[in-house]
Design an enzyme around this catalytic site. Structure first.
Site, mmCIF file in Angstrom:
data_model
loop_
_atom_site.group_PDB
_atom_site.id
_atom_site.type_symbol
_atom_site.label_atom_id
_atom_site.label_comp_id
_atom_site.label_asym_id
_atom_site.label_seq_id
_atom_site.Cartn_x
_atom_site.Cartn_y
_atom_site.Cartn_z
ATOM 1 N N ASP A 270 -46.954 11.307 -83.113
ATOM 2 C CA ASP A 270 -48.120 11.962 -83.609
ATOM 3 C C ASP A 270 -47.986 13.373 -84.215
ATOM 4 O O ASP A 270 -48.800 13.587 -84.891
ATOM 5 C CB ASP A 270 -49.151 11.753 -82.580
ATOM 6 N N GLY A 271 -47.001 14.189 -83.400
ATOM 7 C CA GLY A 271 -47.130 15.344 -83.658
ATOM 8 C C GLY A 271 -46.593 16.050 -85.176
ATOM 9 O O GLY A 271 -47.105 16.585 -85.837
ATOM 10 N N HIS B 131 -44.026 11.226 -71.757
ATOM 11 C CA HIS B 131 -43.640 12.043 -72.503
ATOM 12 C C HIS B 131 -42.389 12.615 -72.255
ATOM 13 O O HIS B 131 -41.189 12.359 -72.820
ATOM 14 C CB HIS B 131 -44.658 13.121 -73.192
ATOM 15 N N PHE C 159 -45.880 34.277 -100.164
ATOM 16 C CA PHE C 159 -46.249 32.958 -99.604
ATOM 17 C C PHE C 159 -44.884 32.297 -99.082
ATOM 18 O O PHE C 159 -44.810 31.173 -98.476
ATOM 19 C CB PHE C 159 -46.624 31.881 -100.506
ATOM 20 N N ASN D 81 -48.000 6.002 -79.875
ATOM 21 C CA ASN D 81 -48.144 5.668 -78.428
ATOM 22 C C ASN D 81 -49.362 6.452 -77.927
ATOM 23 O O ASN D 81 -49.584 6.072 -76.894
ATOM 24 C CB ASN D 81 -47.032 6.141 -77.788
ATOM 25 N N HIS E 196 -37.141 15.625 -80.331
ATOM 26 C CA HIS E 196 -37.012 15.682 -79.091
ATOM 27 C C HIS E 196 -36.628 14.416 -78.229
ATOM 28 O O HIS E 196 -36.289 14.322 -77.169
ATOM 29 C CB HIS E 196 -38.658 16.020 -78.551
ATOM 30 N N GLU F 127 -46.314 24.649 -100.139
ATOM 31 C CA GLU F 127 -44.851 25.673 -100.034
ATOM 32 C C GLU F 127 -44.277 24.999 -98.849
ATOM 33 O O GLU F 127 -42.993 25.012 -99.116
ATOM 34 C CB GLU F 127 -45.364 26.976 -99.778
ATOM 35 N N HIS G 54 -51.278 39.443 -101.736
ATOM 36 C CA HIS G 54 -50.161 38.957 -102.759
ATOM 37 C C HIS G 54 -48.965 39.793 -102.602
ATOM 38 O O HIS G 54 -47.859 39.584 -103.443
ATOM 39 C CB HIS G 54 -50.634 38.685 -103.954
ATOM 40 N N HIS H 55 -36.382 14.086 -73.180
ATOM 41 C CA HIS H 55 -37.729 13.246 -73.460
ATOM 42 C C HIS H 55 -37.590 11.903 -73.497
ATOM 43 O O HIS H 55 -37.218 11.335 -74.545
ATOM 44 C CB HIS H 55 -38.198 13.882 -75.014
ATOM 45 N N GLY I 7 -36.710 18.764 -84.538
ATOM 46 C CA GLY I 7 -37.081 19.343 -83.244
ATOM 47 C C GLY I 7 -38.673 19.941 -83.696
ATOM 48 O O GLY I 7 -39.579 19.420 -83.143
ATOM 49 N N PRO I 8 -38.500 20.973 -84.637
ATOM 50 C CA PRO I 8 -39.916 21.812 -84.804
ATOM 51 C C PRO I 8 -40.586 20.453 -85.735
ATOM 52 O O PRO I 8 -40.150 20.183 -86.702
ATOM 53 C CB PRO I 8 -39.491 22.494 -85.835
#
Lengths: 659, 659
Positions: B155-156, B259, B433, B185, B68, B407, B469, B28, B117-118
């Site tokens: 941005d993500g 990207h 949760f 960007n 990335h 959470e 719950h 990337h 990464g996530p």
């Protein structure tokens, strides 16, 4: 009625709620007592609904996102005349089997639009409903679907990430018919909101392009006036309602205990004194009940007019409208899939798994215009947009929602779309990121909503992006979820079959799991029957004697099983391959079928580029497994399969060792 | 050096990244090319770090949340002199086994603070690091831990809910030493950010109480000036950097292709022409490399001064500091647990499972001051605050973070706390949760961070709050996660044992799962050995003959198993009960132990108020299961156990049927 006359109606909500909560011994009084006036303004002066036809497609949607305040909803439904929410049911609040469960549980037949409780989900569902409304409004015109979506929301819903994602995306999409009422009571379960938040919540909405109104939430006239303004504004609206939590109970109102501290009979008595409510528990005086029932009849003219508009439609339009509302699929949809399947069965090109799903969906665009695809900023690698237009603030006829990198609201939006009806939602991301939308997936399963959760990049086959992007535990975690079909097709033929299954499956969600990498076809030749529908089937029978080995695999590992079978057969070991695209469907088959497929007494080896958890139920006492036991690594896909020993040689060796 | 002289340093990042990405065939380029100047300003003029002692406790933390763009990080680490990131490793970018993986993978020894990464996780980790810094700074004073935490973010990350939760909570807590650099960007994977967002991101930070600066991200002097301001401001800072994605490659810069579209050799050549970089691939000219290496040595005086401060500490303070930094537990901690366990073993009172955890943790407050508890607005029902103070903007010595109903950031904060070091994080919410923080839990497991995820309300025992719950699938989904210990104690004695296990487990996270309801003691009498450490053990042996039945259970169902055993023994059936608080530990025992516990040849019945998935591996060919097969219902806990047939009678009947 003027606001002063409406106040007793609000108190009717309050005391029904108090009495039910005292009787149940627990409940959350904060919301029904704090939002009684807001609810009264909305339900007596604005909400379009018909208790005699709760599922009226053009009704305004009402979502209690702060679902712990369920007695507010039950009180409203009872008072306005929903038959299923009888006084007896209210008295049985929180008892096993009661319609008045601890949290609202979806039941459109009694006015409960969605199951709420896990915070943030309800407002994101409401957002989805507003998307459905805008889409159907654009598609059908003529005022067939032309309604508002209202949601009540507490601080918790707005603190949750999914709530924040919703605020941002709904503002971006300019969903002007979405109206939130924020119960700004400055108390959460922990106490003052000052413990955990300092920001100006209304300003945050403003930044996202919302229309924001700030009012006294106990002033019915002010609430009503704000709703009027909200309905006229082209932006989504937040009505920030300053309220007193637990209002009416001297011991707890405005306090932390207002949220859900256990109420006593004395609290109910003290509230009666404070508010001047001389009536016994569960007794709603006739004039007040009559006023509420009249409110429930308020939309009758709208209802009749809508019926007339529907009746006046050209027959084919009416039929199409009724078809999508019923969630029925049109004639011919299967043929599209069957034609694709026939072509795939005659084509020996290996194709990326996710592309087969994209091709299939693109073929369905014309025949299933009710499909709405949400995707979390992965348009290129998942490729499901193709000939679809984007759904935007300017183009409501678009059926592709660019959700941004917001998986959670995407999933919850899909639930809202499905709960609204008239559309078939798809939610699309990488399988590794399914965890981000998992709380929404759980609710789809719990509600039985026919959402299609579509996933790409389903294993170490992802390759060099590495373990963050490589699912290993996620198939198991999805299979653990009740009422969720998990479909992992092995090639383009199974992809078509799995899509047929997912589209006909309407009692719950489906997860369709596709590989990023190219999948070698394993189902060449004409096969009319949808073999995947049985969940697992013998893809290749043992030859040259009684079956000695059964290789069971899913998805990208089926071709490894096929190659291993060839090797074992070459060594004189009669070996069958079982493809298992869907465990849940296989588990539902009769014992004889399951036994015939699994081959009792044979050596069985499960093969899946994922963890073993769950596989043992199919492997018997002479079982082995070739797969993953930990997370993946960054490297080329082929190198990873070799590194982790998910290979033909490993399968053959495992089978021989067990023989 | 002045900014003009620094520009070639930025280009060195650019071309190392381009060359590595071209060589790897994917990557990337957007981030390393777009943020090269920002990184240059930070690493050459501000960041406090020491490539010769990468784990220096007082180093500034740097997190590449937009993971990335990993080549940016590898370029920086190589250029500044981290030995492990050699040019050879850079050339092996994305190859199996390379230090330069597709996404950064935690390795403090080579300067990689966390796995990213996530999206959204990295900035939330950085937030956790800033909390750790503030806490340790308050605890130890004397400039032992007194650093900034910087994160690069795209941005993500800011669209993700977890990012939004972080913005809100970090602003609330006023973490002034947290500085984000937003790579503004205006491009995401899908194309223009206009596809999915309209809001003014900087304004959103402003609402949350952040200090916001807006600059040209390609102006090194402007970046450096902004960092100076950020460091001086008492609020957390967002430096919004307007950048051109993929800057330097004519074909892709400023475009969607910037990207991550595949780069060609010609792209690298065109960039060399455009930017005037005449050097061959992977060749960093000596003066430029020397300047970078000098930047890597820039903090030596700080480092020496810190060493001197540490050496000057009183011996016990120094020892305590070194102890917590090493993650070692102090003498006496076990005795606290053992004393609790002895008391519990002599007390036949049934107590709510979660309260036993709360009691244990409260006893540890003095001896383990490094514990930091985050809780998601469930202080009262989980009760782990007790004698802890809140961590607030005013009180950094508080060890209890009121996370609000957030959470996800709570879990990711815990990861950041653990990755920072010097503290032991707990993250606390209801088990239902856990899904909200699951993406963070996955990263804790992947990174091997010793976070303690604590859960209450672990089954239908929740009662009337209903199925939203009530976990049923969540134990299985946690057990599916590699490298996650899942501990579900049966009573107060096992609770103490499980906490002992969790605290000594440092190579990965633990999930400690507690019941809401009162648990009848099953481990009465003195028992010094930590039986839970073997994962499963024979709690009650069969009597009166050879064992015929083995009942296996966890948590709240162990007492049902004990009662069923009594009934079966009464019917003359020799029956053993196996308590299984932790499957992962049991699976790690040798075959002889496992076999002795499981009782081969006996009828085995698994009992757990959860789905069966995974249980078959322990049940053998004569196995049965008493548990859940779908979601729960709203009703009293006892009524639900009866309704779903998780009863002594059902266990007895199942065992007899199988005999």
């Amino acid at each position: 009625m003027n606001p002063i006359e409406l106040q007793p109606l609000a108190h009717a909500i309050r005391f029904l709620s108090i009495d039910a909560i005292v009787r149940a011994g627990e409940g959350h009084q904060g919301v029904p007592l704090g939002m009684a006036e807001i609810a009264t303004a909305l339900f007596t002066q604005h909400l379009k609904f018909n208790p005699e036809d709760p599922a009226w497609p053009d009704r305004d949607r009402f979502v209690l996102s702060n679902g712990h305040g369920s007695m507010l909803l039950y009180s409203l439904l009872h008072l306005t005349g929903y038959q299923e929410i009888s006084l007896d049911q209210v008295r049985r609040f929180r008892k096993l089997g009661a319609a008045c469960a601890g949290h609202p549980e979806i039941d459109p037949a009694c006015g409960i639009e969605v199951t709420t409780g896990p915070l943030g989900q309800g407002i994101a569902n409401a957002f989805g409903m507003a998307v459905a409304e805008a889409y159907l409004n654009a598609k059908f015109g003529a005022g067939l679907v032309d309604h508002f979506t209202y949601a009540f929301v507490g601080d918790g819903c707005l603190q949750e990430g999914v709530g924040q994602e919703m605020i941002s995306l709904a503002g971006h999409l300019g969903l002007g018919k979405l109206v939130l009422f924020w119960d700004d009571n400055r108390i959460t379960d922990d106490g003052s909101t000052e413990l955990s938040i300092s920001e100006n919540v209304a300003a945050r909405f403003g930044v996202a392009g919302w229309h924001v109104l700030e009012i006294d939430g106990h002033d019915i006239a002010a609430v009503s006036a704000a709703i009027k303004l909200a309905k006229r504004d082209s932006r989504p609206s937040l009505i920030a309602c300053r309220t007193v939590i637990g209002r009416g109970i001297p011991r707890v109102q405005g306090q932390r205990a207002g949220h859900s501290a256990q109420l006593q009979v004395e609290d109910a008595a003290a509230a009666r004194d404070l508010l001047g409510w001389p009536y016994p528990p569960f007794d709603v005086p006739e004039p007040i009940l009559a006023a509420w029932r009249a409110a429930g009849q308020r939309s009758r003219p709208d209802y009749s007019a809508w019926k007339a508009r529907l009746a006046a439609l050209p027959a084919h339009e009416k039929a199409e409208f009724e078809r999508v509302q019923a969630g029925e699929l049109p004639p011919g949809w299967r043929e599209v899939l069957h034609a694709y399947k026939r072509r795939a069965a005659g084509d020996d090109t290996a194709r990326p798994g996710i592309h087969t799903s994209a091709e299939i969906n693109d073929l369905l665009v014309d025949i299933l215009p009710e499909r709405i695809v949400g995707c979390a900023d992965l348009e290129a690698p998942t490729s499901h947009k193709r000939s679809l237009q984007a759904f935007t603030a300017q183009n409501r006829a678009g059926a592709y929602v660019h959700c941004g990198v917001r998986e959670h609201v995407m999933g919850a939006m899909a639930n809202g779309l499905a709960a609204h009806g008239g559309v078939i939602p798809l939610a699309l991301t990488y399988l590794a990121f399914s965890d981000y939308e998992r709380p929404a997936m759980r609710l789809a399963a719990l509600m039985g909503l026919p959402v299609k959760f579509v996933f790409s990049h389903d294993s170490i086959g992802v390759g060099t992006n590495g373990p963050t992007h490589q699912p290993v535990e996620i198939l198991a975690s999805l299979r653990a979820m009740p009422n969720m079909l998990v479909l992992r097709p092995a090639d383009a033929v199974e992809a078509a079959e799995c899509w047929e299954i997912a589209l006909e499956h309407r009692s719950g969600p489906s997860s369709l799991v596709f590989a990023r990498q190219a999948l070698a076809p394993v189902r060449q030749g004409q096969q009319d029957e949808n073999l995947s529908r049985r969940g697992a089937y013998v893809l290749a029978a043992a030859e040259g004697g009684e079956r000695a080995v059964t290789l069971l695999a899913t998805g990208s590992e089926v071709s490894i099983a096929m190659d291993a079978r060839r090797a074992l057969q070459g060594q004189g070991v009669p070996t069958a391959v079982v493809s298992m695209p869907c465990w849940e469907l296989f588990d539902a088959q009769d014992a004889a079928y399951r036994s015939a497929v699994l081959g009792p007494g044979t050596v069985r080896v499960g093969i899946e580029a994922a963890v073993r958890l769950g596989w043992d139920q199919y492997l018997g006492s002479r079982g082995g497994f070739v797969g993953m036991s930990g997370f993946g690594l960054s490297g080329a896909a082929e190198a990873l399969y070799e590194h982790f020993g998910i290979t033909v040689a490993a399968v053959v060796a495992q089978a021989r060792r067990l023989l």
